[in-house]
Design a protein around this motif. Structure first.
Motif, mmCIF file in Angstrom:
data_model
loop_
_atom_site.group_PDB
_atom_site.id
_atom_site.type_symbol
_atom_site.label_atom_id
_atom_site.label_comp_id
_atom_site.label_asym_id
_atom_site.label_seq_id
_atom_site.Cartn_x
_atom_site.Cartn_y
_atom_site.Cartn_z
ATOM 1 N N ILE A 1 -12.588 -1.890 8.521
ATOM 2 C CA ILE A 1 -12.549 -2.817 7.382
ATOM 3 C C ILE A 1 -11.740 -2.214 6.237
ATOM 4 C CG2 ILE A 1 -13.964 -3.913 5.601
ATOM 5 C CD1 ILE A 1 -16.170 -4.196 7.706
ATOM 6 N N ALA A 2 -11.949 -0.907 5.973
ATOM 7 C CA ALA A 2 -11.221 -0.235 4.891
ATOM 8 C C ALA A 2 -9.711 -0.252 5.146
ATOM 9 C CB ALA A 2 -11.716 1.203 4.746
ATOM 10 N N PHE A 3 -9.305 0.041 6.367
ATOM 11 C CA PHE A 3 -7.868 0.031 6.693
ATOM 12 C C PHE A 3 -7.300 -1.385 6.645
ATOM 13 C CE2 PHE A 3 -8.257 4.386 8.405
ATOM 14 C CZ PHE A 3 -7.078 4.916 7.917
ATOM 15 N N LEU A 4 -8.098 -2.382 7.047
ATOM 16 C CA LEU A 4 -7.619 -3.761 6.989
ATOM 17 C C LEU A 4 -7.372 -4.186 5.547
ATOM 18 C CD1 LEU A 4 -6.937 -6.411 8.381
ATOM 19 C CD2 LEU A 4 -9.374 -6.997 8.326
ATOM 20 N N LEU A 5 -8.285 -3.834 4.645
ATOM 21 C CA LEU A 5 -8.102 -4.143 3.227
ATOM 22 C C LEU A 5 -6.882 -3.422 2.664
ATOM 23 C CD1 LEU A 5 -11.819 -4.006 2.001
ATOM 24 C CD2 LEU A 5 -10.412 -6.035 2.378
ATOM 25 N N LEU A 6 -6.685 -2.170 3.081
ATOM 26 C CA LEU A 6 -5.518 -1.402 2.642
ATOM 27 C C LEU A 6 -4.228 -2.065 3.109
ATOM 28 C CD1 LEU A 6 -4.135 1.118 1.433
ATOM 29 C CD2 LEU A 6 -4.546 2.271 3.631
ATOM 30 N N GLU A 7 -4.203 -2.485 4.379
ATOM 31 C CA GLU A 7 -3.013 -3.136 4.926
ATOM 32 C C GLU A 7 -2.717 -4.459 4.204
ATOM 33 O OE1 GLU A 7 -0.771 -2.572 7.732
ATOM 34 O OE2 GLU A 7 -1.365 -0.514 7.335
ATOM 35 N N LEU A 8 -3.757 -5.208 3.904
ATOM 36 C CA LEU A 8 -3.565 -6.459 3.180
ATOM 37 C C LEU A 8 -3.045 -6.199 1.769
ATOM 38 C CD1 LEU A 8 -6.769 -8.424 4.294
ATOM 39 C CD2 LEU A 8 -4.397 -8.870 4.988
ATOM 40 N N GLY A 9 -3.558 -5.136 1.153
ATOM 41 C CA GLY A 9 -3.080 -4.756 -0.176
ATOM 42 C C GLY A 9 -1.616 -4.341 -0.149
ATOM 43 N N LEU A 10 -1.219 -3.586 0.850
ATOM 44 C CA LEU A 10 0.179 -3.160 0.989
ATOM 45 C C LEU A 10 1.087 -4.362 1.254
ATOM 46 C CD1 LEU A 10 -0.366 0.062 3.156
ATOM 47 C CD2 LEU A 10 0.492 -0.017 0.798
ATOM 48 N N PHE A 11 0.596 -5.306 2.040
ATOM 49 C CA PHE A 11 1.385 -6.512 2.305
ATOM 50 C C PHE A 11 1.579 -7.328 1.031
ATOM 51 C CE2 PHE A 11 1.351 -11.095 3.501
ATOM 52 C CZ PHE A 11 2.633 -11.140 4.036
ATOM 53 N N ALA A 12 0.498 -7.484 0.244
ATOM 54 C CA ALA A 12 0.593 -8.209 -1.019
ATOM 55 C C ALA A 12 1.575 -7.514 -1.968
ATOM 56 C CB ALA A 12 -0.788 -8.315 -1.666
ATOM 57 N N SER A 13 1.525 -6.179 -1.987
ATOM 58 C CA SER A 13 2.443 -5.413 -2.828
ATOM 59 C C SER A 13 3.891 -5.599 -2.372
ATOM 60 C CB SER A 13 2.069 -3.930 -2.787
ATOM 61 O OG SER A 13 2.979 -3.151 -3.528
ATOM 62 N N PHE A 14 4.080 -5.623 -1.039
ATOM 63 C CA PHE A 14 5.428 -5.815 -0.496
ATOM 64 C C PHE A 14 5.988 -7.185 -0.897
ATOM 65 C CE2 PHE A 14 8.232 -7.349 2.890
ATOM 66 C CZ PHE A 14 9.181 -6.333 2.934
ATOM 67 N N VAL A 15 5.146 -8.216 -0.786
ATOM 68 C CA VAL A 15 5.586 -9.572 -1.165
ATOM 69 C C VAL A 15 5.911 -9.633 -2.658
ATOM 70 C CG1 VAL A 15 4.841 -11.989 -1.370
ATOM 71 C CG2 VAL A 15 4.318 -10.684 0.701
ATOM 72 N N TYR A 16 5.075 -9.002 -3.471
ATOM 73 C CA TYR A 16 5.259 -9.042 -4.931
ATOM 74 C C TYR A 16 6.547 -8.356 -5.364
ATOM 75 C CZ TYR A 16 4.164 -8.612 -9.884
ATOM 76 O OH TYR A 16 4.215 -8.679 -11.250
ATOM 77 N N PHE A 17 6.840 -7.211 -4.736
ATOM 78 C CA PHE A 17 8.022 -6.448 -5.144
ATOM 79 C C PHE A 17 9.236 -6.707 -4.245
ATOM 80 C CE2 PHE A 17 4.465 -3.792 -6.710
ATOM 81 C CZ PHE A 17 4.788 -3.780 -8.063
ATOM 82 N N PHE A 18 9.127 -7.699 -3.357
ATOM 83 C CA PHE A 18 10.225 -7.983 -2.431
ATOM 84 C C PHE A 18 11.507 -8.350 -3.188
ATOM 85 C CE2 PHE A 18 12.694 -10.848 0.326
ATOM 86 C CZ PHE A 18 12.845 -10.015 1.431
ATOM 87 N N GLY A 19 12.614 -7.801 -2.751
ATOM 88 C CA GLY A 19 13.907 -8.086 -3.369
ATOM 89 C C GLY A 19 14.271 -7.144 -4.495
ATOM 90 N N THR A 20 13.365 -6.208 -4.803
ATOM 91 C CA THR A 20 13.651 -5.234 -5.868
ATOM 92 C C THR A 20 13.761 -3.838 -5.284
ATOM 93 O OG1 THR A 20 11.318 -4.765 -6.338
ATOM 94 C CG2 THR A 20 12.327 -6.638 -7.483
ATOM 95 N N ILE A 21 14.549 -3.042 -5.924
ATOM 96 C CA ILE A 21 14.637 -1.630 -5.544
ATOM 97 C C ILE A 21 13.965 -0.854 -6.666
ATOM 98 C CG2 ILE A 21 16.171 0.296 -5.014
ATOM 99 C CD1 ILE A 21 18.262 -1.719 -4.126
ATOM 100 N N SER A 22 12.710 -0.561 -6.446
ATOM 101 C CA SER A 22 11.924 0.080 -7.491
ATOM 102 C C SER A 22 11.031 1.161 -6.902
ATOM 103 C CB SER A 22 11.059 -0.961 -8.216
ATOM 104 O OG SER A 22 10.142 -1.537 -7.298
ATOM 105 N N GLN A 23 10.449 1.925 -7.792
ATOM 106 C CA GLN A 23 9.542 2.981 -7.349
ATOM 107 C C GLN A 23 8.294 2.363 -6.691
ATOM 108 O OE1 GLN A 23 8.204 5.583 -10.472
ATOM 109 N NE2 GLN A 23 7.307 7.063 -9.066
ATOM 110 N N ALA A 24 7.861 1.209 -7.201
ATOM 111 C CA ALA A 24 6.695 0.537 -6.647
ATOM 112 C C ALA A 24 6.941 0.118 -5.197
ATOM 113 C CB ALA A 24 6.330 -0.673 -7.497
#
Length: 262
Positions: A55-78
């Motif tokens: 469950i912990a890894f699934l939440l982490l993966e979902l968080g990383l996916f959300a972060s990827f979508v949010y910062f998609f198209g940018t070249i940033s440290q995030a």
């Protein structure tokens, strides 16, 4: 024999199919699949810590996916941190799957013998199996101990006798659960004998004393298997006699009512 169980290597590889698929699927779609494999293995093996980790890894993966979508198209440290986190999560997650392969296979092997009960961790199970026992508390633990020492001991004759005892105990438990509980008390010594035999094997001492001790313990296990077989046979014989008496009464009642010709 497989590398973790007495089943075939082919069987073991089949049970680990999704582990290998998870390793091959490096690219997340949209997340890596190893958390789902963890949850499935936790459910099949009934190990709580694996479920929590999944469950912990699934939440982490979902968080990383959300972060990827949010910062998609940018070249940033995030975005760089998101990608790094995804790779790190993949490596650690699949590393855990590989590390758990042996206890997972052993739990599946045990599940084929009897229903599993939930345990906190895989390591806690191994610690319980190796503790000296004054009395066995559950049929499952008794079977687990026998399977554990079967893997540790190298003597083939003892392997055959352990397999025989496991089979006989299963028959007895199916026939009479109360009698099976008494069985655990009567034959608790069997596990202690196996533990002592393994201890002598691991001592790497080859002399007349250890040879004689091993021979005596082998003889105890062989005689235990014979005695247990007779015990289970007597139990079945008693049940057959009960049924026979019942059927005799039934047939006689049919005759008395003129429903059955001689």
């Amino acid at each position: 024999m497989g590398f973790a169980t007495k089943k075939s290597k082919r069987w073991e590889l089949q049970q680990l199919t999704w582990t290998f698929i998870s390793i091959v699927m490096f690219v997340p779609l949209p997340v890596h699949i190893f958390p789902f494999v963890m949850l499935t293995q936790a459910k099949k093996g009934k190990i709580r810590s694996w479920y929590i980790a999944g469950i912990a890894f699934l939440l982490l993966e979902l968080g990383l996916f959300a972060s990827f979508v949010y910062f998609f198209g940018t070249i940033s440290q995030a975005m760089l941190l998101t990608l790094t986190g995804s790779v790190t999560s993949y490596i650690i997650g699949n590393g855990l799957l590989l590390n758990r392969a042996k206890p997972y296979l052993q739990r599946l092997e045990l599940a084929e013998i009897r229903p599993l009960a939930w345990i906190p961790t895989a390591s806690s199970r191994n610690k319980i199996q190796q503790l000296p026992q004054a009395a066995l508390d559950t049929p499952q633990l008794f079977i687990e101990r026998l399977i554990h020492w079967r893997k540790e001991i190298d003597n083939r004759a003892i392997h055959q006798n352990i397999d025989k005892i496991i089979h006989l105990f299963q028959l007895l438990e199916q026939n009479d659960k109360m009698e099976a509980e008494k069985f655990l008390v009567r034959h608790a010594t069997v596990v202690n004998v196996l533990m002592k035999y393994d201890e002598i094997e691991n001592s790497r001492l080859y002399n007349s004393v250890t040879a004689e001790s091993k021979k005596k313990l082998e003889d105890v296990i062989a005689k235990a298997a014979i005695a247990i077989e007779q015990e289970v046979t007597n139990q079945f014989k008693s049940g057959i006699l009960d049924v026979s008496a019942e059927t005799d009464v039934y047939i006689q009642s049919l005759k008395n009512r003129n429903l059955l010709n001689e």
